[in-house]
Scaffold this motif. Structure first.
Motif, PDB file in Angstrom:
ATOM      1  N   GLN A 265      41.686  28.663  39.868  1.00  0.00           N
ATOM      2  CA  GLN A 265      42.942  29.337  39.567  1.00  0.00           C
ATOM      3  C   GLN A 265      43.688  29.616  40.865  1.00  0.00           C
ATOM      4  O   GLN A 265      43.108  29.600  41.943  1.00  0.00           O
ATOM      5  CB  GLN A 265      42.650  30.677  38.876  1.00  0.00           C
ATOM      6  CG  GLN A 265      41.808  30.574  37.626  1.00  0.00           C
ATOM      7  CD  GLN A 265      42.604  30.115  36.425  1.00  0.00           C
ATOM      8  OE1 GLN A 265      43.786  29.799  36.529  1.00  0.00           O
ATOM      9  NE2 GLN A 265      41.962  30.058  35.280  1.00  0.00           N
ATOM     10  N   SER A 292      42.822  36.404  41.288  1.00  0.00           N
ATOM     11  CA  SER A 292      43.074  35.059  40.766  1.00  0.00           C
ATOM     12  C   SER A 292      43.937  35.179  39.526  1.00  0.00           C
ATOM     13  O   SER A 292      43.819  36.133  38.762  1.00  0.00           O
ATOM     14  CB  SER A 292      41.758  34.386  40.387  1.00  0.00           C
ATOM     15  OG  SER A 292      40.871  34.426  41.471  1.00  0.00           O
ATOM     16  N   ASP A 294      44.901  34.932  35.941  1.00  0.00           N
ATOM     17  CA  ASP A 294      43.957  34.890  34.819  1.00  0.00           C
ATOM     18  C   ASP A 294      44.510  34.178  33.575  1.00  0.00           C
ATOM     19  O   ASP A 294      43.896  34.232  32.523  1.00  0.00           O
ATOM     20  CB  ASP A 294      43.425  36.296  34.487  1.00  0.00           C
ATOM     21  CG  ASP A 294      44.546  37.289  34.269  1.00  0.00           C
ATOM     22  OD1 ASP A 294      45.714  36.838  34.200  1.00  0.00           O
ATOM     23  OD2 ASP A 294      44.263  38.496  34.180  1.00  0.00           O
ATOM     24  N   ALA A 314      36.237  27.638  30.442  1.00  0.00           N
ATOM     25  CA  ALA A 314      36.523  28.980  30.969  1.00  0.00           C
ATOM     26  C   ALA A 314      35.489  29.360  32.026  1.00  0.00           C
ATOM     27  O   ALA A 314      35.819  30.004  33.031  1.00  0.00           O
ATOM     28  CB  ALA A 314      36.525  30.007  29.840  1.00  0.00           C
ATOM     29  N   VAL A 315      34.241  28.935  31.816  1.00  0.00           N
ATOM     30  CA  VAL A 315      33.190  29.228  32.797  1.00  0.00           C
ATOM     31  C   VAL A 315      33.557  28.644  34.155  1.00  0.00           C
ATOM     32  O   VAL A 315      33.433  29.294  35.190  1.00  0.00           O
ATOM     33  CB  VAL A 315      31.822  28.661  32.321  1.00  0.00           C
ATOM     34  CG1 VAL A 315      30.819  28.646  33.473  1.00  0.00           C
ATOM     35  CG2 VAL A 315      31.296  29.472  31.160  1.00  0.00           C
ATOM     36  N   ASP A 318      36.030  30.738  35.801  1.00  0.00           N
ATOM     37  CA  ASP A 318      35.556  32.083  36.159  1.00  0.00           C
ATOM     38  C   ASP A 318      34.653  32.117  37.386  1.00  0.00           C
ATOM     39  O   ASP A 318      34.544  33.146  38.047  1.00  0.00           O
ATOM     40  CB  ASP A 318      34.785  32.701  34.979  1.00  0.00           C
ATOM     41  CG  ASP A 318      35.742  33.088  33.859  1.00  0.00           C
ATOM     42  OD1 ASP A 318      36.965  33.099  34.122  1.00  0.00           O
ATOM     43  OD2 ASP A 318      35.267  33.343  32.735  1.00  0.00           O
ATOM     44  N   ALA A 321      36.667  32.940  40.294  1.00  0.00           N
ATOM     45  CA  ALA A 321      37.766  33.892  40.082  1.00  0.00           C
ATOM     46  C   ALA A 321      37.470  35.209  40.796  1.00  0.00           C
ATOM     47  O   ALA A 321      36.325  35.650  40.871  1.00  0.00           O
ATOM     48  CB  ALA A 321      37.955  34.130  38.595  1.00  0.00           C
ATOM     49  N   ASP A 323      38.936  39.334  41.473  1.00  0.00           N
ATOM     50  CA  ASP A 323      39.861  40.441  41.250  1.00  0.00           C
ATOM     51  C   ASP A 323      39.210  41.628  41.938  1.00  0.00           C
ATOM     52  O   ASP A 323      38.405  42.344  41.350  1.00  0.00           O
ATOM     53  CB  ASP A 323      40.044  40.701  39.748  1.00  0.00           C
ATOM     54  CG  ASP A 323      41.034  41.839  39.500  1.00  0.00           C
ATOM     55  OD1 ASP A 323      41.569  42.389  40.490  1.00  0.00           O
ATOM     56  OD2 ASP A 323      41.263  42.173  38.325  1.00  0.00           O
ATOM     57  N   LEU A 352      36.006  42.525  38.271  1.00  0.00           N
ATOM     58  CA  LEU A 352      35.416  41.607  37.306  1.00  0.00           C
ATOM     59  C   LEU A 352      33.934  41.899  37.108  1.00  0.00           C
ATOM     60  O   LEU A 352      33.356  41.546  36.089  1.00  0.00           O
ATOM     61  CB  LEU A 352      35.585  40.156  37.776  1.00  0.00           C
ATOM     62  CG  LEU A 352      37.025  39.655  37.899  1.00  0.00           C
ATOM     63  CD1 LEU A 352      37.039  38.230  38.442  1.00  0.00           C
ATOM     64  CD2 LEU A 352      37.732  39.722  36.559  1.00  0.00           C
ATOM     65  N   ASN A 353      33.325  42.491  38.110  1.00  0.00           N
ATOM     66  CA  ASN A 353      31.896  42.763  38.017  1.00  0.00           C
ATOM     67  C   ASN A 353      31.575  44.026  38.809  1.00  0.00           C
ATOM     68  O   ASN A 353      31.412  43.994  40.028  1.00  0.00           O
ATOM     69  CB  ASN A 353      31.116  41.569  38.575  1.00  0.00           C
ATOM     70  CG  ASN A 353      29.615  41.753  38.436  1.00  0.00           C
ATOM     71  OD1 ASN A 353      29.143  42.811  38.012  1.00  0.00           O
ATOM     72  ND2 ASN A 353      28.873  40.730  38.808  1.00  0.00           N
TER      73      ASN A 353
END
Lengths: 369, 142
Positions: A265, A292, A294, A314-315, A318, A321, A323, A352-353
């Motif tokens: 992205q 990134s 989204d 999508a994986v 991601d 990616a 944030d 994100l995590n």
């Protein structure tokens, strides 16, 4: 008579430009520790000096009036202090304003690109990673530097072209037809900088190959081509602003990296830093963030696919990616005109995590000679 | 207790600063007597920061600096260049390690600078105003 001789000797020893070989060096010793069970920039909850420390020597010699050869050998702690020629180039100074360098050299993507490894040249322990942590910094190619001034404005323009190749345990990245144009203008304490670059790159991540192999039979060749980061045109844009009133300063950079056909992205990153100069102390505060885009890439095509395939695609998006944001409070202390001591504390949040959130404390010594 | 030590240190620093402030010498820029170039503060800044390599009359310029420990150096950096010596050092570290410039040679004291400037038509330096001799031309920047 004796006095005259002394002057002659002094003049000779001080000003022999021909065949002069200059040796300079710099070192950053940086140690860091995170709070319990956290990890940031490779640091963990046990103090380590082997993530960002480095030692370097630069040798440059005048080939003739117009030409200089420069080599920079850098030993990085995270590369087991293996000494490598990171820069090796020859510069031709056409006149006082224009020079052309060819060889292996630094690509001028950011404001501090050129002196990124010279910790002494800036107020941070290290330049903000959200912006500066890009997979490659050096190219094999050429760079043209032009500098001049008009009234109170000083300006310089840089043009760079070349190739690069970089490989780590996780990926390989190869870039061709790298072109970058930089313009910088300064009036007293105000400085503005803009950069635009492009390249054609191929990005291979062995760990993602099974995902590509899994979706390949079910998607169009066109979509596969779009997702594969192969000979993909990438665009880099950057803008920097700075105001330095000597007693205090504020500075910012924002960058965007986007690749046309890629599972990656678009990434937008920026920082704002401000500090004060109180005698030998420079306290500063820096906020940095990287995010990134989204929205799903190639949504027209992807949305028509079965849900399981959409999930697999999508994986891919991601994996890289981001944030995240980081706030850093730092202090520089000028011990001497060639030594600075530094310390900082950073609070990092990964939106994100959350398990990547961390607090990091670093201390450092920068030395130049 | 800690706070006390800290404020004591701070007082020390403040006093240290003011002492060095008082001991700062007044410096003048000097060139060879035959040098007819027009020089103002801006031109001197550009020369000593490596941004300008020629005098206004087109002649090559050879700036000579003083070592960081000299009193003249800190006054020159602060008053004329408008930056502390450490900031100037940081500025040069950027240029040196990007192959974009070589800082001016550093001489030990006023006498060494006077000798070079008196001898070399391209040289420009600075010394304590009390040290100026007839062998060089002193430049008023204002």
């Amino acid at each position: 008579m004796k006095k005259l001789l002394t002057i002659a000797a002094l003049t000779a020893s001080t000003f022999t430009a021909q065949a002069e070989v200059r040796i300079n060096g710099f070192a950053n010793l940086i140690g860091g520790i995170t709070s319990s069970d956290e990890s940031l920039y490779g640091y963990q909850d046990k103090i380590s000096f082997s993530e960002e420390s480095l030692f370097a020597i630069q040798v440059s010699g005048d080939i003739n009036d117009k030409m200089t050869a420069t080599g920079q050998i850098v030993a990085r702690a995270d590369n087991d202090y293996k000494a490598e020629f990171e820069w090796a180039y020859i510069t031709y100074a056409a006149n006082d304003n224009l020079s052309i360098s060819a060889g292996r050299l630094r690509l001028p993507l950011f404001k501090y690109s050129a002196s990124l490894d010279v910790g002494y040249s800036y107020h941070w322990v290290n330049a903000p990673k959200s912006v500066y942590d890009v997979p490659f910094n050096n190219i094999e190619g050429l760079r043209v530097d032009y500098s001049n001034y008009s009234g109170d404005w000083e300006y310089n323009l840089q043009f760079a072209a070349g190739n690069y190749y970089t490989e780590t345990e996780e990926f390989s990245l190869e870039g061709e037809d790298v072109l970058a144009i930089t313009a910088e203008a300064q009036n007293e304490g105000f400085k503005v900088r803009a950069v635009a670059g492009r390249n054609k790159s191929t990005f291979i991540v062995p760990a993602l190959e099974p995902v590509f192999a899994g979706i390949e039979p079910f998607i169009s060749a066109e979509l596969l081509q779009d997702l594969r980061h192969k000979d993909s045109t990438g665009i880099f844009l950057g803008l920097g602003l700075e105001y330095d009133a000597y007693d205090w300063f504020i500075s910012s950079e924002v960058t965007s990296i986007d690749s046309e056909s890629s599972f990656l992205q678009e990434d937008i990153a920026y920082y704002v830093t401000a500090g004060m100069r109180l005698g030998k102390f420079t306290p500063s505060l820096t906020y940095e963030a990287k995010e990134s885009d989204d929205t799903m890439k190639f949504a027209d095509q992807v949305s028509q696919l079965p849900a399981s395939l959409q999930g697999a695609i999508a994986v891919l998006g991601d994996v890289f990616a981001d944030d995240e944001e980081t706030l850093t409070l730092g202090l520089r202390y000028d011990m001497d005109t060639n030594v600075a001591l530094k310390g900082d504390i950073s609070k990092h949040s990964d939106n994100l995590n959350k398990s990547n959130d961390a607090t990091l404390i670093r201390v450092g010594v920068n030395y130049v000679f | 207790m800690k706070i006390k030590t800290f404020s004591k240190n701070l007082t020390g620093i403040v006093i240290g600063c003011s002492i060095s402030l008082f001991s700062l010498a007044e410096v003048v820029v000097i060139v060879h007597p035959s040098n007819d170039a027009a020089l103002d503060e801006k031109a001197v800044q550009r020369i000593f920061l490596g941004k300008e390599k020629k005098f206004s009359n087109g002649k090559e310029v050879l700036p000579v600096n003083q070592v960081p420990s000299s009193g003249a150096r800190s006054s020159f950096d602060t008053d004329t260049l408008g930056r502390s010596s450490t900031q100037i050092a940081a500025y040069w570290s950027k240029l040196v390690f990007t192959g974009k410039g070589i800082p001016p040679k550093e001489l030990d004291n006023d006498a060494a600078v006077l000798a070079i400037v008196a001898d070399n038509q391209n040289a420009i330096g600075y010394v304590d105003s009390a040290s100026v001799s007839g062998a060089v031309k002193a430049i008023s920047l204002n």
